[in-house]
Motif scaffolding. Structure first.
Motif, PDB file in Angstrom:
ATOM      1  N   GLN A   1      23.729 -42.069  12.220  1.00 29.61           N
ATOM      2  CA  GLN A   1      24.467 -43.116  12.926  1.00 29.61           C
ATOM      3  C   GLN A   1      23.493 -44.148  13.503  1.00 29.61           C
ATOM      4  O   GLN A   1      22.353 -43.812  13.851  1.00 29.61           O
ATOM      5  CB  GLN A   1      25.315 -42.511  14.048  1.00 29.61           C
ATOM      6  N   PRO A   2      23.918 -45.409  13.578  1.00 22.44           N
ATOM      7  CA  PRO A   2      23.014 -46.453  14.088  1.00 22.44           C
ATOM      8  C   PRO A   2      22.598 -46.191  15.534  1.00 22.44           C
ATOM      9  O   PRO A   2      23.386 -45.688  16.343  1.00 22.44           O
ATOM     10  CB  PRO A   2      23.847 -47.728  13.979  1.00 22.44           C
ATOM     11  N   ILE A   3      21.364 -46.531  15.838  1.00 23.75           N
ATOM     12  CA  ILE A   3      20.843 -46.480  17.200  1.00 23.75           C
ATOM     13  C   ILE A   3      20.621 -47.918  17.650  1.00 23.75           C
ATOM     14  O   ILE A   3      20.040 -48.725  16.925  1.00 23.75           O
ATOM     15  CB  ILE A   3      19.531 -45.678  17.269  1.00 23.75           C
ATOM     16  N   SER A   4      21.077 -48.240  18.835  1.00 22.71           N
ATOM     17  CA  SER A   4      21.064 -49.610  19.333  1.00 22.71           C
ATOM     18  C   SER A   4      19.679 -50.244  19.217  1.00 22.71           C
ATOM     19  O   SER A   4      18.650 -49.620  19.520  1.00 22.71           O
ATOM     20  CB  SER A   4      21.526 -49.642  20.785  1.00 22.71           C
ATOM     21  N   ALA A   5      19.680 -51.510  18.821  1.00 19.40           N
ATOM     22  CA  ALA A   5      18.428 -52.268  18.747  1.00 19.40           C
ATOM     23  C   ALA A   5      17.894 -52.604  20.133  1.00 19.40           C
ATOM     24  O   ALA A   5      16.771 -53.125  20.250  1.00 19.40           O
ATOM     25  CB  ALA A   5      18.655 -53.557  17.963  1.00 19.40           C
ATOM     26  N   GLN A   6      18.688 -52.295  21.171  1.00 18.42           N
ATOM     27  CA  GLN A   6      18.191 -52.545  22.527  1.00 18.42           C
ATOM     28  C   GLN A   6      16.882 -51.805  22.777  1.00 18.42           C
ATOM     29  O   GLN A   6      15.981 -52.346  23.432  1.00 18.42           O
ATOM     30  CB  GLN A   6      19.227 -52.099  23.559  1.00 18.42           C
ATOM     31  N   TYR A   7      16.784 -50.582  22.253  1.00 16.75           N
ATOM     32  CA  TYR A   7      15.602 -49.757  22.538  1.00 16.75           C
ATOM     33  C   TYR A   7      14.309 -50.423  22.093  1.00 16.75           C
ATOM     34  O   TYR A   7      13.397 -50.624  22.904  1.00 16.75           O
ATOM     35  CB  TYR A   7      15.767 -48.374  21.911  1.00 16.75           C
ATOM     36  N   PRO A   8      14.162 -50.787  20.821  1.00 10.82           N
ATOM     37  CA  PRO A   8      12.897 -51.429  20.423  1.00 10.82           C
ATOM     38  C   PRO A   8      12.717 -52.819  21.007  1.00 10.82           C
ATOM     39  O   PRO A   8      11.586 -53.237  21.262  1.00 10.82           O
ATOM     40  CB  PRO A   8      12.992 -51.467  18.889  1.00 10.82           C
ATOM     41  N   LEU A   9      13.822 -53.543  21.247  1.00 12.02           N
ATOM     42  CA  LEU A   9      13.698 -54.884  21.802  1.00 12.02           C
ATOM     43  C   LEU A   9      13.141 -54.846  23.222  1.00 12.02           C
ATOM     44  O   LEU A   9      12.228 -55.621  23.569  1.00 12.02           O
ATOM     45  CB  LEU A   9      15.057 -55.589  21.790  1.00 12.02           C
ATOM     46  N   ILE A  10      13.661 -53.957  24.050  1.00 11.15           N
ATOM     47  CA  ILE A  10      13.163 -53.836  25.420  1.00 11.15           C
ATOM     48  C   ILE A  10      11.713 -53.377  25.408  1.00 11.15           C
ATOM     49  O   ILE A  10      10.862 -53.895  26.150  1.00 11.15           O
ATOM     50  CB  ILE A  10      14.026 -52.853  26.229  1.00 11.15           C
ATOM     51  N   GLU A  11      11.403 -52.393  24.564  1.00  4.84           N
ATOM     52  CA  GLU A  11      10.026 -51.893  24.491  1.00  4.84           C
ATOM     53  C   GLU A  11       9.062 -52.988  24.059  1.00  4.84           C
ATOM     54  O   GLU A  11       7.976 -53.147  24.632  1.00  4.84           O
ATOM     55  CB  GLU A  11       9.970 -50.710  23.526  1.00  4.84           C
ATOM     56  N   ALA A  12       9.460 -53.777  23.061  1.00  9.54           N
ATOM     57  CA  ALA A  12       8.602 -54.861  22.585  1.00  9.54           C
ATOM     58  C   ALA A  12       8.459 -55.958  23.642  1.00  9.54           C
ATOM     59  O   ALA A  12       7.368 -56.527  23.829  1.00  9.54           O
ATOM     60  CB  ALA A  12       9.169 -55.444  21.290  1.00  9.54           C
ATOM     61  N   LEU A  13       9.546 -56.274  24.351  1.00  6.56           N
ATOM     62  CA  LEU A  13       9.494 -57.300  25.393  1.00  6.56           C
ATOM     63  C   LEU A  13       8.543 -56.895  26.517  1.00  6.56           C
ATOM     64  O   LEU A  13       7.744 -57.709  26.991  1.00  6.56           O
ATOM     65  CB  LEU A  13      10.892 -57.541  25.963  1.00  6.56           C
ATOM     66  N   VAL A  14       8.642 -55.644  26.951  1.00  2.84           N
ATOM     67  CA  VAL A  14       7.767 -55.193  28.032  1.00  2.84           C
ATOM     68  C   VAL A  14       6.317 -55.151  27.562  1.00  2.84           C
ATOM     69  O   VAL A  14       5.399 -55.518  28.309  1.00  2.84           O
ATOM     70  CB  VAL A  14       8.215 -53.814  28.556  1.00  2.84           C
ATOM     71  N   ALA A  15       6.084 -54.733  26.320  1.00  2.00           N
ATOM     72  CA  ALA A  15       4.729 -54.735  25.785  1.00  2.00           C
ATOM     73  C   ALA A  15       4.164 -56.153  25.761  1.00  2.00           C
ATOM     74  O   ALA A  15       3.013 -56.392  26.154  1.00  2.00           O
ATOM     75  CB  ALA A  15       4.714 -54.138  24.380  1.00  2.00           C
ATOM     76  N   ALA A  16       4.977 -57.125  25.308  1.00  2.00           N
ATOM     77  CA  ALA A  16       4.538 -58.519  25.284  1.00  2.00           C
ATOM     78  C   ALA A  16       4.271 -59.027  26.694  1.00  2.00           C
ATOM     79  O   ALA A  16       3.312 -59.787  26.934  1.00  2.00           O
ATOM     80  CB  ALA A  16       5.605 -59.379  24.600  1.00  2.00           C
ATOM     81  N   LEU A  17       5.093 -58.598  27.649  1.00  2.00           N
ATOM     82  CA  LEU A  17       4.919 -59.012  29.039  1.00  2.00           C
ATOM     83  C   LEU A  17       3.590 -58.499  29.590  1.00  2.00           C
ATOM     84  O   LEU A  17       2.858 -59.237  30.257  1.00  2.00           O
ATOM     85  CB  LEU A  17       6.099 -58.482  29.856  1.00  2.00           C
ATOM     86  N   TRP A  18       3.270 -57.230  29.311  1.00  2.00           N
ATOM     87  CA  TRP A  18       2.021 -56.651  29.808  1.00  2.00           C
ATOM     88  C   TRP A  18       0.813 -57.319  29.170  1.00  2.00           C
ATOM     89  O   TRP A  18      -0.187 -57.569  29.837  1.00  2.00           O
ATOM     90  CB  TRP A  18       2.017 -55.145  29.565  1.00  2.00           C
ATOM     91  N   VAL A  19       0.908 -57.620  27.887  1.00  2.00           N
ATOM     92  CA  VAL A  19      -0.202 -58.315  27.219  1.00  2.00           C
ATOM     93  C   VAL A  19      -0.365 -59.715  27.801  1.00  2.00           C
ATOM     94  O   VAL A  19      -1.489 -60.167  28.073  1.00  2.00           O
ATOM     95  CB  VAL A  19       0.037 -58.376  25.698  1.00  2.00           C
ATOM     96  N   ALA A  20       0.744 -60.430  27.996  1.00  2.00           N
ATOM     97  CA  ALA A  20       0.680 -61.779  28.552  1.00  2.00           C
ATOM     98  C   ALA A  20       0.074 -61.766  29.955  1.00  2.00           C
ATOM     99  O   ALA A  20      -0.739 -62.638  30.302  1.00  2.00           O
ATOM    100  CB  ALA A  20       2.078 -62.392  28.580  1.00  2.00           C
TER     101      ALA A  20
END
Length: 252
Positions: free
Chosen positions: A68-87
């Motif tokens: 069953q599909p797993i929400s794309a929210q999970y990788p999107l939030i993880e990627a956003l926070v990773a980008a935030l920490w790098v920035a």
């Protein structure tokens, strides 16, 4: 490069935990028990399927067991926070100020998404963020701590008074307690002047973006979303905005 990769790694880890907070805190569920599981079949997710972003991509966004599909929210939030920490690391350097920016941005993102989805700002974000803001303010010594404490008090008192006046004028609750506690947390990071700027920017953004839809559909305004945006802008550009405003007044 290794330092940037390290910042991204920390961001991915915190992003994964932030997903748990966003999903569980509004439901008053424990952040530790039960362990992560598929929302469809309930199968416990093993470590190899719980690596931020990468596991979701490798599994093509589906549960290994039930497909069953797993929400794309999970990788999107993880990627956003990773980008935030790098920035934050690139902009402020690998300093306490950079760490403060990364933590504050993560808190604001969690608050914005939770408030947009549930019209709730969990106390864990506000009280926990307040404690972190006061603790991190010690990098500026006693003066830094007192400025953060004054900012927290100013944030709480300001929105509390606005809420009371709004309730008296409109004969209904004008603002949730979560917004009031959130601004106290914001004040610990940006100080009392930053509190005023945050409220101004939040009200401006809320008016321009959300109020037209609210009048048409009669929806409540998740003010925490716009306070979060205003607080983020304030943290990054407060000095520049205040300097511009002072020049504007002198010209006038």
């Amino acid at each position: 490069m290794l330092a940037v990769v390290g910042a991204a790694g920390f961001g991915l880890a915190f992003g994964s935990f932030l997903n748990v907070c966003i999903i569980r805190l509004p439901l008053d569920r424990s952040l530790l028990r039960p362990p992560s599981s598929c929302p469809s079949c309930g199968h416990v997710i093993g470590w190899r399927d719980n690596v931020p972003v990468f596991s979701w991509l490798l599994l093509r966004g589906r549960c290994r067991w039930c497909q069953q599909p797993i929400s794309a929210q999970y990788p999107l939030i993880e990627a956003l926070v990773a980008a935030l920490w790098v920035a934050a690391a690139l902009y402020y350097g690998f300093t306490l100020q950079g760490l403060t920016a990364a933590i504050f941005g993560t808190l604001l993102l969690g608050i914005a998404i939770t408030d947009a989805r549930h019209y709730i700002i969990p106390d864990e974000f506000t009280y926990g963020g307040l404690a972190l803001g006061l603790l991190l303010s010690l990098r500026g010594g006693v003066d830094g701590f007192l400025d953060a404490l004054l900012g927290a008090v100013a944030g709480f008192v300001l929105l509390y008074l606005v809420a009371r006046v709004g309730t008296w004028m409109f004969k209904e609750e004008a603002m949730g307690g979560g917004d009031i506690k959130m601004l106290a947390m914001v004040g610990a990071f940006v100080g009392w002047q930053g509190v005023l700027l945050t409220v101004f920017l939040g009200a401006l953004l809320g008016t321009l973006i959300f109020v037209p839809f609210t009048l048409r559909r009669k929806r409540h305004v998740p003010f925490g979303v716009f306070l979060a945006l205003g607080a983020a802008v304030t943290f990054v550009a407060q000095d520049a905005i205040l300097a511009w405003y002072q020049r504007f007044l002198s010209i006038g």
